[in-house]
Design an enzyme around this catalytic site. Structure first.
Site, PDB file in Angstrom:
ATOM      1  N   THR A  90      -3.804 -27.032 -15.179  1.00 45.48           N
ATOM      2  CA  THR A  90      -3.657 -25.721 -15.816  1.00 45.48           C
ATOM      3  C   THR A  90      -2.233 -25.191 -15.621  1.00 45.48           C
ATOM      4  O   THR A  90      -1.745 -25.097 -14.489  1.00 45.48           O
ATOM      5  CB  THR A  90      -4.701 -24.746 -15.229  1.00 45.48           C
ATOM      6  OG1 THR A  90      -5.974 -25.295 -15.512  1.00 45.48           O
ATOM      7  CG2 THR A  90      -4.597 -23.365 -15.836  1.00 45.48           C
TER       8      THR A  90
ATOM      9  N   THR B 109     -12.848 -19.612 -14.335  1.00 44.48           N
ATOM     10  CA  THR B 109     -13.982 -19.908 -13.476  1.00 44.48           C
ATOM     11  C   THR B 109     -13.530 -20.282 -12.059  1.00 44.48           C
ATOM     12  O   THR B 109     -14.187 -19.929 -11.076  1.00 44.48           O
ATOM     13  CB  THR B 109     -14.799 -21.058 -14.118  1.00 44.48           C
ATOM     14  OG1 THR B 109     -15.398 -20.535 -15.297  1.00 44.48           O
ATOM     15  CG2 THR B 109     -15.862 -21.598 -13.206  1.00 44.48           C
TER      16      THR B 109
ATOM     17  N   HIS C 126     -18.362   5.042 -11.322  1.00 43.27           N
ATOM     18  CA  HIS C 126     -17.018   5.410 -11.770  1.00 43.27           C
ATOM     19  C   HIS C 126     -16.777   4.987 -13.212  1.00 43.27           C
ATOM     20  O   HIS C 126     -15.647   4.686 -13.599  1.00 43.27           O
ATOM     21  CB  HIS C 126     -15.980   4.798 -10.831  1.00 43.27           C
ATOM     22  CG  HIS C 126     -16.198   5.171  -9.401  1.00 43.27           C
ATOM     23  ND1 HIS C 126     -16.070   6.459  -8.958  1.00 43.27           N
ATOM     24  CD2 HIS C 126     -16.608   4.442  -8.331  1.00 43.27           C
ATOM     25  CE1 HIS C 126     -16.366   6.509  -7.662  1.00 43.27           C
ATOM     26  NE2 HIS C 126     -16.700   5.289  -7.267  1.00 43.27           N
TER      27      HIS C 126
ATOM     28  N   SER D  21      -8.302 -25.678  -9.002  1.00 41.61           N
ATOM     29  CA  SER D  21      -8.310 -25.994 -10.433  1.00 41.61           C
ATOM     30  C   SER D  21      -9.165 -27.230 -10.685  1.00 41.61           C
ATOM     31  O   SER D  21      -8.962 -28.259 -10.054  1.00 41.61           O
ATOM     32  CB  SER D  21      -6.871 -26.264 -10.893  1.00 41.61           C
ATOM     33  OG  SER D  21      -6.860 -26.815 -12.176  1.00 41.61           O
ATOM     34  N   GLN D  22     -10.091 -27.115 -11.601  1.00 43.43           N
ATOM     35  CA  GLN D  22     -10.918 -28.267 -11.954  1.00 43.43           C
ATOM     36  C   GLN D  22     -10.038 -29.392 -12.493  1.00 43.43           C
ATOM     37  O   GLN D  22     -10.069 -30.501 -11.998  1.00 43.43           O
ATOM     38  CB  GLN D  22     -11.967 -27.835 -12.997  1.00 43.43           C
ATOM     39  CG  GLN D  22     -13.015 -28.872 -13.341  1.00 43.43           C
ATOM     40  CD  GLN D  22     -12.533 -29.993 -14.228  1.00 43.43           C
ATOM     41  OE1 GLN D  22     -12.730 -31.157 -13.910  1.00 43.43           O
ATOM     42  NE2 GLN D  22     -11.871 -29.682 -15.316  1.00 43.43           N
ATOM     43  N   SER D  23      -9.258 -29.068 -13.523  1.00 38.88           N
ATOM     44  CA  SER D  23      -8.463 -30.102 -14.195  1.00 38.88           C
ATOM     45  C   SER D  23      -7.256 -30.528 -13.371  1.00 38.88           C
ATOM     46  O   SER D  23      -6.794 -31.656 -13.489  1.00 38.88           O
ATOM     47  CB  SER D  23      -7.967 -29.567 -15.535  1.00 38.88           C
ATOM     48  OG  SER D  23      -7.137 -28.433 -15.319  1.00 38.88           O
TER      49      SER D  23
ATOM     50  N   CYS E 278      -4.263 -30.745 -28.303  1.00 37.88           N
ATOM     51  CA  CYS E 278      -4.169 -32.012 -29.022  1.00 37.88           C
ATOM     52  C   CYS E 278      -4.492 -33.166 -28.090  1.00 37.88           C
ATOM     53  O   CYS E 278      -4.403 -33.043 -26.873  1.00 37.88           O
ATOM     54  CB  CYS E 278      -2.758 -32.216 -29.542  1.00 37.88           C
ATOM     55  SG  CYS E 278      -2.102 -30.803 -30.425  1.00 37.88           S
TER      56      CYS E 278
HETATM   57  C1  BG6 Z   1      -9.972 -22.957 -19.051  1.00 33.21           C
HETATM   58  C2  BG6 Z   1     -11.378 -23.512 -19.010  1.00 33.21           C
HETATM   59  O1  BG6 Z   1      -9.970 -21.626 -19.472  1.00 33.21           O
HETATM   60  O2  BG6 Z   1      -9.361 -23.055 -17.768  1.00 33.21           O
HETATM   61  C3  BG6 Z   1     -12.206 -22.852 -17.904  1.00 33.21           C
HETATM   62  O3  BG6 Z   1     -11.994 -23.302 -20.255  1.00 33.21           O
HETATM   63  C4  BG6 Z   1     -11.482 -23.003 -16.576  1.00 33.21           C
HETATM   64  O4  BG6 Z   1     -13.468 -23.472 -17.829  1.00 33.21           O
HETATM   65  C5  BG6 Z   1     -10.049 -22.495 -16.650  1.00 33.21           C
HETATM   66  O5  BG6 Z   1     -12.165 -22.291 -15.585  1.00 33.21           O
HETATM   67  C6  BG6 Z   1      -9.260 -22.925 -15.428  1.00 33.21           C
HETATM   68  O6  BG6 Z   1      -9.141 -24.336 -15.460  1.00 33.21           O
HETATM   69  P1  BG6 Z   1      -8.919 -25.243 -14.191  1.00 33.21           P
HETATM   70  O7  BG6 Z   1      -8.907 -26.641 -14.736  1.00 33.21           O
HETATM   71  O8  BG6 Z   1      -7.594 -24.844 -13.615  1.00 33.21           O
HETATM   72  O9  BG6 Z   1     -10.041 -25.002 -13.244  1.00 33.21           O
END
Ligand code: BG6
Ligand code: UD1
Length: 708
Positions: free
Chosen positions: A447, A397, A598, A442-444, A17
């Site tokens: 997470t 990723t 395998h 982590s990108q964001s 959201c």
């Molecule tokens: C989600 C995103 O699954 O979180 C992915 O869709 C990302 O693209 C994953 O790799 C991990 O997120 P982050 O922000 O911790 O890198």
């Protein structure tokens, strides 16, 4: 309550959201401008994924309505209730319905407001199906004494709902959210004397468990907005004409209500995501857990329920965001994912900018002038180097980026490096010790699983390092040290440019940690030289775009794809397979070629398309042997190889298609190899008619977790 405990209460829900608020004071805006602002904010949040949306705005100017002699609300058109519109589907459908509703209620779009409190929401169904009744805003009663939008989950809502039902309340939705406005009214009705709005919300917060970001407006507090958060992100954007006024206590707040800031003009935005705020103002405050924000009488005050004196405002830093508006636009591309794939030469350069000395030092002692300088590791490098092991923890990723860089860390730092998927680490209650260095990637930076793992590692005394793209994110703030990717804002749900910047960042970290090793000097110099060439080589790899589109046309009807690789490029195989499944919705697998015999070999036949990654690194010879074995089973092969590789070129005669990429040092080859495979997934998605930026069932930042 600690973050870990909050998340521990959650059941599985990918909360996607978005919340947004627009507050004005002494700034003349007509109703159309207010609505446009709200809809625009919601559109900026669309990429998070949603199935319905809603808004609530004042239909009567709260400043004007206070003009009754006794200070009570002067009701125009017989009501001071907000105008609430909710709709299933896209924001554009909500806009259409709003226009119709305004016409039906004979409201004028050019009606001017001096003070306005508008709140808005995009919902991703968790409790209850996507429907108008389940959409936000939710109200306390038919006259909407309290109106609420909410991001997150109230885990004890059943208990609260049962209690309120026993008190005679009636619920209209299946949501957990509806208990919040009802609780607000319940508490309000039982007050012996009226308390400031934030105090009322604090009382309600005491009863809520879970993770949330909430906005509340009320007819009892006209012209005021309260926002509170615990576990879900929330940001305040401020635009003011003067130096700004911030209330410092409830007492001053009360005085402000009398007169003090009556002449000040201020506009504020509150959102779950900076992308909705940045086009209005760069001046933001990142709210912290248990913060309660109060916007009233032209000022803003932030209180925290965990501090000793909840009536005193807490100091929060007003940051200036570097994010540019264009960064959150598609910049000439059709889709964010496409834009983000193509901007990798620039994002990689930005990641290295100010941190890498690309030229070798011609004379003098190279140790006196290091080629890699990561400000964030200046003080902690020694502790990291002397730790028992390096543990990298991530999801999706980001985990693949760690896998792609592990060998470089092992080779340069001579340290044991372990990789952990955050959820699995928590499931196993994996042993972590105080002499471990744990790196959270982590990108964001938000997470949930990664954050919980961070709390877990911190509790065990480990040094916690962050590698994140988001300045001000939870991981950036809660780790002891770290580095920002500086890859620029990433909107496409499928991470692309953050992935390549992560590999480069972890590689730079390995280079910095090994800077005093004579034995590693040649290898280090070689990698750093190649870092300088990397943006150009990535640009060349992007020229494969057209070829990848043709390949996508060829593969569009396939039901399965396999990616074979070994060594560092096992990560490339896993990441390419993840991209193909998450956006193109094709079943795909990344196979470690060393494990081929395998099991996976049983699947090989003349029909299944297999993409083999066989660039020139230590695995080249072994991959050549893999190709021969696959061809012996009549496999349909596509080979990612280096330009000028004669061994691989020979396979063209045997019907293999070659995807030729520029060659670089082994540590960086995964950065180049993934480029054509990202392009392939992008084109496959478009050709197959799927949503590339918001794949079904997925979210950019998965901010909730399963119970641990
Ligand atoms: C989600 C995103 O699954 O979180 C992915 O869709 C990302 O693209 C994953 O790799 C991990 O997120 P982050 O922000 O911790 O890198
Ligand atoms: C910093 C500045 C940059 C400036 C440069 C000049 C910031 C965000 N960056 O960049 O604008 O140009 O100095 O020298 O102010 N950190 C964590 N956890 C993380 C990420 C970072 O604790 O997950 C910490 C780092 O240890 C560091 C700070 O945040 O103390 C900034 O990190 P980073 O932006 O990577 O530092 P620089 O590249 O030095």
């Amino acid at each position: 309550m600690s973050l870990l405990n909050i998340f521990a209460l959650l059941i599985q829900h990918a909360v996607m959201c978005g919340i947004f608020a627009y507050y004005t004071y002494n700034v003349k805006k007509d109703l159309k401008q207010v609505l446009d602002n709200l809809f625009n904010g919601l559109k900026r949040l669309e990429y998070r994924g949603y199935d319905s949306a809603g808004i609530a705005v004042d239909a009567v100017d709260p400043l004007m309505s206070l003009s009754a002699a006794d200070g009570s609300i002067l009701e125009e058109n017989g009501t001071s209730s907000p105008l609430i519109v909710k709709e299933v589907g896209k924001v554009s459908q909500l806009e259409k319905l709003t226009t119709e509703t305004i016409a039906k209620h004979h409201l004028e779009l050019d009606r001017l407001f001096q003070n306005q409190v508008g709140i808005a929401h995009t919902r991703w169904a968790t409790h209850g199906i996507p429907s108008v009744v389940n959409s936000h805003p939710h109200i306390s009663d038919p006259s909407a004494q309290f109106t609420v939008v909410h991001n997150g989950i109230i885990t004890n809502y059943k208990m609260l709902k049962d209690f309120l039902l026993k008190q005679g309340e009636q619920f209209t939705s299946d949501t957990d959210t509806e208990v919040i406005p009802k609780l607000c009214r319940f508490v309000y009705d039982r007050l012996s004397e009226k308390v400031p709005f934030p105090k009322l919300v604090m009382e309600v917060m005491k009863k809520l468990e879970g993770a949330y970001a909430v906005l509340v407006k009320s007819v009892h507090y006209p012209g005021e907005l309260v926002a509170c958060k615990r576990g879900s992100p929330m940001i305040l954007g401020v635009r003011e004409n003067t130096s700004g006024q911030r209330q410092t206590s409830f007492k001053q707040l009360h005085e402000a209500g009398d007169k003090k800031w009556r002449d000040e003009a201020i506009e504020c935005w509150v959102a779950s995501d900076a992308s909705a705020v940045v086009e209005h103002t760069k001046r933001v405050i990142v709210l912290e857990d248990n913060d309660v924000l109060h916007l009233a009488s032209g000022g803003y005050g932030i209180y925290n329920t965990e501090q000793h004196d909840v009536e005193e405002a807490v100091p929060r830093v007003l940051l200036t965001l570097q994010m540019e508006v264009e960064q959150i636009m598609k910049g000439g591309y059709e889709h964010y994912m496409q834009k983000e794939i193509h901007e990798q030469p620039e994002s990689l350069l930005q990641t290295m900018s100010g941190r890498v000395k690309f030229q070798r030092q011609a004379v003098g002692n190279p140790y006196l002038s290091p080629r890699i300088k990561l400000g964030g590791f200046a003080e902690s490098a020694h502790t990291i180097k002397t730790s028992r092991r390096l543990m990298f923890i991530a999801c999706g990723t980001s985990y693949h980026a760690c896998l792609a860089s592990r060998q470089t860390l092992e080779e340069l730092c001579d340290m044991p490096v372990v990789l952990e998927l955050a959820s699995d680490l928590l499931d196993r209650r994996c042993p972590i010790f105080r002499d471990d260095a744990c790196v959270f990637v982590s990108q964001s930076g938000e997470t949930a699983d990664t954050l919980m793992a961070l709390e877990y590692a911190k509790d065990r005394g480990a040094l916690c390092v962050g590698i994140t793209n988001t300045v001000g994110s939870a991981i950036s703030r809660l780790t002891h040290c770290g580095m920002h990717l500086n890859a620029g804002y990433e909107i496409g749900v499928a991470s692309t440019k953050a992935y390549t910047s992560m590999i480069v960042s972890i590689t730079m970290m390995a280079l910095q940690l090994s800077e005093d090793s004579i034995g590693k000097r040649e290898k280090r110099d070689q990698i750093i030289d190649e870092l300088g060439q990397l943006p150009g080589k990535v640009r060349s790899a992007l020229m494969l775009d057209e070829m990848m589109m043709q390949l996508a046309l060829q593969l569009k009807e396939e039901h399965s794809l396999m990616f074979f690789a070994r060594g560092r490029n096992y990560a490339t195989a896993l990441e390419a397979a993840l991209k193909a499944k998450e956006v193109a919705l094709i079943h795909s697998e990344g196979i470690l070629a060393g494990e081929m015999k395998h099991g996976p070999l049983a699947l090989v036949d003349e029909k299944l398309p297999i993409i083999v990654i066989a660039t020139k690194d230590g695995m080249h010879k072994k991959m050549d042997s893999v190709i021969q074995q696959l061809l012996a089973r009549a496999a349909k092969l596509l080979i990612v190889c280096n330009e000028g590789d004669e061994v691989m070129t020979a396979y063209e005669k045997q019907g293999c298609q070659l995807i030729k990429v520029p060659e670089t040092v082994d540590a960086l080859q995964p950065v180049i190899n993934i480029i054509p495979l990202q392009l392939l997934s992008y084109h496959l998605t478009i050709i197959r008619g799927h949503n590339v930026d918001q794949p079904r069932n997925l979210a950019k930042a998965v901010t909730t977790s399963e119970e641990h």
